[in-house]
Design a protein around this motif. Structure first.
Motif, PDB file in Angstrom:
ATOM      1  N   ILE A 242       0.849  -1.199   0.000  1.00 37.59           N
ATOM      2  CA  ILE A 242       0.000   0.000   0.000  1.00 37.59           C
ATOM      3  C   ILE A 242       0.883   1.246   0.000  1.00 37.59           C
ATOM      4  CG2 ILE A 242      -1.812   1.273   1.188  1.00 37.59           C
ATOM      5  CD1 ILE A 242      -2.848  -1.195   2.383  1.00 37.59           C
ATOM      6  N   LEU A 243       0.502   2.218  -0.826  1.00 37.03           N
ATOM      7  CA  LEU A 243       1.219   3.483  -0.935  1.00 37.03           C
ATOM      8  C   LEU A 243       0.195   4.623  -0.876  1.00 37.03           C
ATOM      9  CD1 LEU A 243       2.091   1.371  -3.472  1.00 37.03           C
ATOM     10  CD2 LEU A 243       4.052   2.893  -3.507  1.00 37.03           C
ATOM     11  N   ASN A 244       0.701   5.849  -0.808  1.00 39.66           N
ATOM     12  CA  ASN A 244      -0.189   6.999  -0.895  1.00 39.66           C
ATOM     13  C   ASN A 244      -0.651   7.204  -2.332  1.00 39.66           C
ATOM     14  OD1 ASN A 244      -0.777   8.135   1.663  1.00 39.66           O
ATOM     15  ND2 ASN A 244       1.333   8.835   1.827  1.00 39.66           N
ATOM     16  N   LYS A 245      -1.784   7.834  -2.505  1.00 36.66           N
ATOM     17  CA  LYS A 245      -2.410   7.996  -3.811  1.00 36.66           C
ATOM     18  C   LYS A 245      -1.496   8.666  -4.836  1.00 36.66           C
ATOM     19  CE  LYS A 245      -6.899   6.678  -3.362  1.00 36.66           C
ATOM     20  NZ  LYS A 245      -7.592   5.756  -4.283  1.00 36.66           N
ATOM     21  N   ASP A 246      -0.639   9.578  -4.380  1.00 37.41           N
ATOM     22  CA  ASP A 246       0.189  10.350  -5.316  1.00 37.41           C
ATOM     23  C   ASP A 246       1.525   9.683  -5.640  1.00 37.41           C
ATOM     24  OD1 ASP A 246       1.369  10.645  -2.878  1.00 37.41           O
ATOM     25  OD2 ASP A 246       1.519  12.829  -2.936  1.00 37.41           O
ATOM     26  N   ASN A 247       1.699   8.435  -5.210  1.00 34.11           N
ATOM     27  CA  ASN A 247       2.995   7.778  -5.382  1.00 34.11           C
ATOM     28  C   ASN A 247       2.983   6.778  -6.542  1.00 34.11           C
ATOM     29  OD1 ASN A 247       5.673   7.511  -4.731  1.00 34.11           O
ATOM     30  ND2 ASN A 247       5.306   7.033  -2.579  1.00 34.11           N
ATOM     31  N   GLU A 248       2.467   7.211  -7.675  1.00 33.38           N
ATOM     32  CA  GLU A 248       2.340   6.346  -8.849  1.00 33.38           C
ATOM     33  C   GLU A 248       3.700   5.883  -9.379  1.00 33.38           C
ATOM     34  OE1 GLU A 248      -0.099   4.992 -10.488  1.00 33.38           O
ATOM     35  OE2 GLU A 248      -1.909   5.947  -9.711  1.00 33.38           O
ATOM     36  N   GLU A 249       4.698   6.753  -9.311  1.00 36.60           N
ATOM     37  CA  GLU A 249       6.013   6.404  -9.856  1.00 36.60           C
ATOM     38  C   GLU A 249       6.635   5.238  -9.087  1.00 36.60           C
ATOM     39  OE1 GLU A 249      10.463   8.365 -10.503  1.00 36.60           O
ATOM     40  OE2 GLU A 249       8.766   9.665 -10.048  1.00 36.60           O
ATOM     41  N   LEU A 250       6.591   5.313  -7.768  1.00 37.39           N
ATOM     42  CA  LEU A 250       7.130   4.221  -6.953  1.00 37.39           C
ATOM     43  C   LEU A 250       6.327   2.944  -7.177  1.00 37.39           C
ATOM     44  CD1 LEU A 250       9.003   3.085  -4.768  1.00 37.39           C
ATOM     45  CD2 LEU A 250       7.425   4.018  -3.047  1.00 37.39           C
ATOM     46  N   LYS A 251       5.022   3.076  -7.268  1.00 33.88           N
ATOM     47  CA  LYS A 251       4.160   1.911  -7.518  1.00 33.88           C
ATOM     48  C   LYS A 251       4.575   1.198  -8.800  1.00 33.88           C
ATOM     49  CE  LYS A 251       0.082   0.948  -9.715  1.00 33.88           C
ATOM     50  NZ  LYS A 251      -1.131   1.322 -10.403  1.00 33.88           N
ATOM     51  N   ALA A 252       4.791   1.968  -9.857  1.00 35.92           N
ATOM     52  CA  ALA A 252       5.168   1.391 -11.151  1.00 35.92           C
ATOM     53  C   ALA A 252       6.502   0.668 -11.071  1.00 35.92           C
ATOM     54  CB  ALA A 252       5.221   2.486 -12.214  1.00 35.92           C
ATOM     55  N   LYS A 253       7.453   1.256 -10.346  1.00 37.54           N
ATOM     56  CA  LYS A 253       8.781   0.640 -10.202  1.00 37.54           C
ATOM     57  C   LYS A 253       8.715  -0.653  -9.388  1.00 37.54           C
ATOM     58  CE  LYS A 253      11.469   3.585 -12.368  1.00 37.54           C
ATOM     59  NZ  LYS A 253      12.334   3.184 -13.501  1.00 37.54           N
ATOM     60  N   VAL A 254       7.922  -0.633  -8.315  1.00 36.06           N
ATOM     61  CA  VAL A 254       7.761  -1.829  -7.482  1.00 36.06           C
ATOM     62  C   VAL A 254       7.110  -2.949  -8.290  1.00 36.06           C
ATOM     63  CG1 VAL A 254       6.483  -2.779  -5.509  1.00 36.06           C
ATOM     64  CG2 VAL A 254       7.750  -0.635  -5.265  1.00 36.06           C
ATOM     65  N   ASP A 255       6.101  -2.611  -9.084  1.00 33.50           N
ATOM     66  CA  ASP A 255       5.443  -3.622  -9.922  1.00 33.50           C
ATOM     67  C   ASP A 255       6.411  -4.200 -10.956  1.00 33.50           C
ATOM     68  OD1 ASP A 255       2.826  -3.922  -8.944  1.00 33.50           O
ATOM     69  OD2 ASP A 255       2.199  -2.039  -9.849  1.00 33.50           O
ATOM     70  N   GLU A 256       7.233  -3.332 -11.508  1.00 27.37           N
ATOM     71  CA  GLU A 256       8.232  -3.780 -12.486  1.00 27.37           C
ATOM     72  C   GLU A 256       9.195  -4.784 -11.858  1.00 27.37           C
ATOM     73  OE1 GLU A 256      12.050  -1.567 -14.426  1.00 27.37           O
ATOM     74  OE2 GLU A 256      10.150  -0.504 -14.643  1.00 27.37           O
ATOM     75  N   ALA A 257       9.675  -4.474 -10.648  1.00 31.63           N
ATOM     76  CA  ALA A 257      10.577  -5.387  -9.946  1.00 31.63           C
ATOM     77  C   ALA A 257       9.871  -6.687  -9.577  1.00 31.63           C
ATOM     78  CB  ALA A 257      11.140  -4.708  -8.694  1.00 31.63           C
ATOM     79  N   LEU A 258       8.617  -6.582  -9.136  1.00 28.04           N
ATOM     80  CA  LEU A 258       7.863  -7.774  -8.748  1.00 28.04           C
ATOM     81  C   LEU A 258       7.650  -8.724  -9.926  1.00 28.04           C
ATOM     82  CD1 LEU A 258       5.059  -6.709  -6.233  1.00 28.04           C
ATOM     83  CD2 LEU A 258       6.678  -8.593  -5.968  1.00 28.04           C
ATOM     84  N   LYS A 259       7.404  -8.181 -11.089  1.00 29.01           N
ATOM     85  CA  LYS A 259       7.236  -9.018 -12.280  1.00 29.01           C
ATOM     86  C   LYS A 259       8.500  -9.831 -12.546  1.00 29.01           C
ATOM     87  CE  LYS A 259       3.814  -6.143 -14.666  1.00 29.01           C
ATOM     88  NZ  LYS A 259       3.566  -5.210 -15.791  1.00 29.01           N
ATOM     89  N   GLU A 260       9.655  -9.195 -12.398  1.00 35.54           N
ATOM     90  CA  GLU A 260      10.925  -9.903 -12.584  1.00 35.54           C
ATOM     91  C   GLU A 260      11.108 -10.979 -11.524  1.00 35.54           C
ATOM     92  OE1 GLU A 260      14.097  -7.103 -12.478  1.00 35.54           O
ATOM     93  OE2 GLU A 260      13.468  -6.024 -14.282  1.00 35.54           O
ATOM     94  N   ILE A 261      10.774 -10.641 -10.290  1.00 38.67           N
ATOM     95  CA  ILE A 261      10.945 -11.570  -9.170  1.00 38.67           C
ATOM     96  C   ILE A 261      10.028 -12.782  -9.327  1.00 38.67           C
ATOM     97  CG2 ILE A 261      10.597 -11.797  -6.660  1.00 38.67           C
ATOM     98  CD1 ILE A 261      11.532  -8.828  -6.476  1.00 38.67           C
ATOM     99  N   LYS A 262       8.838 -12.550  -9.857  1.00 37.80           N
ATOM    100  CA  LYS A 262       7.934 -13.675 -10.147  1.00 37.80           C
ATOM    101  C   LYS A 262       8.465 -14.519 -11.301  1.00 37.80           C
ATOM    102  CE  LYS A 262       3.407 -11.850  -8.711  1.00 37.80           C
ATOM    103  NZ  LYS A 262       2.061 -11.452  -9.195  1.00 37.80           N
ATOM    104  N   ALA A 263       8.882 -13.846 -12.359  1.00 44.18           N
ATOM    105  CA  ALA A 263       9.286 -14.545 -13.587  1.00 44.18           C
ATOM    106  C   ALA A 263      10.490 -15.442 -13.379  1.00 44.18           C
ATOM    107  CB  ALA A 263       9.567 -13.532 -14.699  1.00 44.18           C
ATOM    108  N   ASP A 264      11.438 -15.025 -12.538  1.00 41.73           N
ATOM    109  CA  ASP A 264      12.642 -15.839 -12.365  1.00 41.73           C
ATOM    110  C   ASP A 264      12.539 -16.843 -11.213  1.00 41.73           C
ATOM    111  OD1 ASP A 264      13.146 -14.446  -9.981  1.00 41.73           O
ATOM    112  OD2 ASP A 264      14.649 -13.132 -10.873  1.00 41.73           O
ATOM    113  N   GLY A 265      11.339 -16.949 -10.610  1.00 38.09           N
ATOM    114  CA  GLY A 265      11.109 -17.969  -9.581  1.00 38.09           C
ATOM    115  C   GLY A 265      11.487 -17.556  -8.176  1.00 38.09           C
ATOM    116  N   THR A 266      12.007 -16.345  -8.011  1.00 39.78           N
ATOM    117  CA  THR A 266      12.444 -15.911  -6.678  1.00 39.78           C
ATOM    118  C   THR A 266      11.270 -15.791  -5.717  1.00 39.78           C
ATOM    119  OG1 THR A 266      14.292 -14.695  -7.647  1.00 39.78           O
ATOM    120  CG2 THR A 266      13.669 -14.095  -5.409  1.00 39.78           C
ATOM    121  N   LEU A 267      10.131 -15.311  -6.190  1.00 36.14           N
ATOM    122  CA  LEU A 267       8.973 -15.131  -5.313  1.00 36.14           C
ATOM    123  C   LEU A 267       8.482 -16.472  -4.775  1.00 36.14           C
ATOM    124  CD1 LEU A 267       7.197 -12.838  -4.218  1.00 36.14           C
ATOM    125  CD2 LEU A 267       5.565 -13.350  -6.039  1.00 36.14           C
TER     126      LEU A 267
END
Length: 283
Positions: A242-267
């Motif tokens: 959960i983030l504050n409403k105005d923190n779209e940039e951080l949200k996008a970066k976290v999602d980008e990292a999470l996609k990688e972490i899922k894809a390579d099996g780390t998650l």
């Protein structure tokens, strides 16, 4: 003598002028290099500038965010944030630990930038805050009772009994919704999580709580909680940061990292290591 003297003076002046020109040229060259280096350094520091992100989490959620026997903050959510930190060099993630009930207020007042505490979506939270898009866990909530309790086999059996849940938790939301649809049959007790809940169930002051199988397994192993889960899952909610409403940039970066972490099996590896099974995919 006069001519020679005049020529000599001219030679001295010429030499002095040459030295001055060379000196000025050298200074100009050095100054130019310094300016370029400084400009380059400023640009470099601009591109390499690291932004600190304060992550709010707890210390009493077994396997998720807790203090281990060596006094280290660890668990599934904590180690996932550390993995995200490795993959986002433009950010530096720093933990701020607090009671669960203070997390949302701390986010709302900008004392923290992100919450990592197995947060599920509900209408109240969604109205105020921003959830990232990539879920990182499937959170199964079940009724939890003492191992010696054979009377309660589902939430329906809690009518007329006491159920303890953490204030502001999604377990509380589940209990309140069930009560609203079933004549307020359960006596809901609000409390902090952890040892207090275990003690109250053990001593019979309350009859049940709502938690996850992986949390109960840990508590049974570490503090001899003598608890068990019963019945079907009350919810299999996806969990997010959960983030504050105005923190779209951080949200996008976290999602980008999470996609990688899922894809390579780390998650999946982190879930199996900390939660005892892969809770990152829906059954």
């Amino acid at each position: 003598m006069t001519v020679k003297h005049t020529r000599f003076k001219r030679m001295i002046k010429a030499a002095a002028l040459m030295i001055t020109i060379i000196a000025l040229a050298g200074c100009s060259s050095i100054t130019g290099q310094d300016t370029e280096a400084s400009s380059s350094g400023a640009a470099g520091s601009g591109t390499k500038q690291v932004k600190k992100i304060i992550v709010g989490t707890g210390t009493q959620f077994p396997n998720v965010c807790f203090i281990d026997e060596n006094g280290k903050l660890t668990g599934y959510d904590v180690e996932l944030i550390r993995e995200i930190d490795k993959r986002l060099p433009e950010y530096e993630f720093e933990f701020s630990t607090m009671e669960f009930k203070n997390l949302l207020l701390s986010l709302e007042t900008n004392k923290i930038d992100l919450i990592a505490h197995q947060m599920e979506v509900n209408e109240e939270r969604q109205a105020k805050f921003l959830f990232n898009d990539e879920a990182y866990n499937i959170f199964p909530n079940k009724v939890v009772v003492s191992q010696s309790n054979n009377d309660v086999k589902s939430i329906d059996d809690l009518k007329g009994k006491k159920l303890i849940v953490g204030a502001t938790s999604n377990a509380a939301v589940l209990a309140e919704k069930w009560n609203a649809a079933n004549g307020n049959g359960i006596d809901i007790v609000y409390s902090g999580a952890g040892e207090d809940t275990i003690t109250q169930i053990k001593t019979g002051r309350v009859d049940a709580t709502i938690s996850t199988p992986f949390a109960i397994d840990y508590q049974n192993k570490v503090v001899d909680a003598q608890l068990k889960t019963v019945g079907e899952a009350l919810s299999n909610s996806k969990v997010y940061f959960i983030l504050n409403k105005d923190n779209e940039e951080l949200k996008a970066k976290v999602d980008e990292a999470l996609k990688e972490i899922k894809a390579d099996g780390t998650l999946s590896k982190l879930s199996t290591e900390w939660l005892g099974a892969d809770y990152t995919v829906e059954e």
